[in-house]
Design an enzyme around this catalytic site. Sequence first.
Site, PDB file in Angstrom:
ATOM      1  N   LEU A  82       1.416  -1.618   0.193  1.00  0.00           N
ATOM      2  CA  LEU A  82      -0.076  -0.187  -0.006  1.00  0.00           C
ATOM      3  C   LEU A  82       1.335   1.391  -0.194  1.00  0.00           C
ATOM      4  O   LEU A  82       1.819   1.321   0.606  1.00  0.00           O
ATOM      5  CB  LEU A  82      -1.041   0.045   0.957  1.00  0.00           C
ATOM      6  CG  LEU A  82      -1.859   1.035   1.570  1.00  0.00           C
ATOM      7  CD1 LEU A  82      -2.860   0.710   0.428  1.00  0.00           C
ATOM      8  CD2 LEU A  82      -2.079   0.933   2.723  1.00  0.00           C
ATOM      9  N   HIS A  83       0.322   2.017  -0.649  1.00  0.00           N
ATOM     10  CA  HIS A  83       1.348   3.458  -0.588  1.00  0.00           C
ATOM     11  C   HIS A  83       0.219   4.708  -1.054  1.00  0.00           C
ATOM     12  O   HIS A  83      -0.785   4.364  -1.887  1.00  0.00           O
ATOM     13  CB  HIS A  83       2.058   3.674  -1.630  1.00  0.00           C
ATOM     14  CG  HIS A  83       2.507   2.806  -3.112  1.00  0.00           C
ATOM     15  ND1 HIS A  83       1.567   1.891  -3.454  1.00  0.00           N
ATOM     16  CD2 HIS A  83       2.491   3.392  -4.113  1.00  0.00           C
ATOM     17  CE1 HIS A  83       1.655   1.736  -4.382  1.00  0.00           C
ATOM     18  NE2 HIS A  83       2.114   2.791  -4.979  1.00  0.00           N
ATOM     19  N   ALA A  84      -0.111   5.791  -0.983  1.00  0.00           N
ATOM     20  CA  ALA A  84      -0.521   6.834  -0.695  1.00  0.00           C
ATOM     21  C   ALA A  84      -0.441   8.143  -1.410  1.00  0.00           C
ATOM     22  O   ALA A  84       1.083   8.237  -1.833  1.00  0.00           O
ATOM     23  CB  ALA A  84      -0.776   7.640   0.312  1.00  0.00           C
TER      24      ALA A  84
END
Length: 183
Positions: free
Chosen positions: A138-140
């Site tokens: 996950l990465h924003a």
Amino acid sequence: MTAERPESFAGVGDAFERLWTPHRMVYIDGENKPADASAGQCPFCRAPGRSDAEGLVVGRGEVAYAVLNLYPYNPGHLLVCPYRHVSDFTELTDAESAEVTALVQRAMRVIRAVSHPAGFNLGINQGEVAGAGIQAHLHAHVVPRWQGDANFLPVVGRTKALPQLLDDTRTLLAKAWAADVAG
């Protein structure tokens, strides 16, 4: 980067100038994509184990960190990642969720202080079909935007002209990150 004038080509020119960006083939060919979804193959698991400069890390928290996107949409394009190798937003712990949010907010403050963008695109792409280049971790995305930054190059030429080197961007953002006392 080299621009070629149409009159330098054999035959009839088409009035287009060409901006050659062969370095983009690394991204297009998927050279830096993990071979599998394991933590050992994951660039977001490896980056925090390197020096900040080598890993392009801008700032670190307890359970998450901010890193420059290796293939930025715009200068200052940051990714906020949990340290833990987790793929789905619903799998974050409360602490991870809170810190990812806090680091996105801090990234916005820092980018504003350094680059004065007119706005931001913020987002998390879940799954390959949704645009996740690396879906296993996950990465924003925190993408600074300026009036007129979208032009014909990305649309027609699948090329983005970036006016600043990644290391220069990381240095500026990391310095401002350290000075951001509101975070």
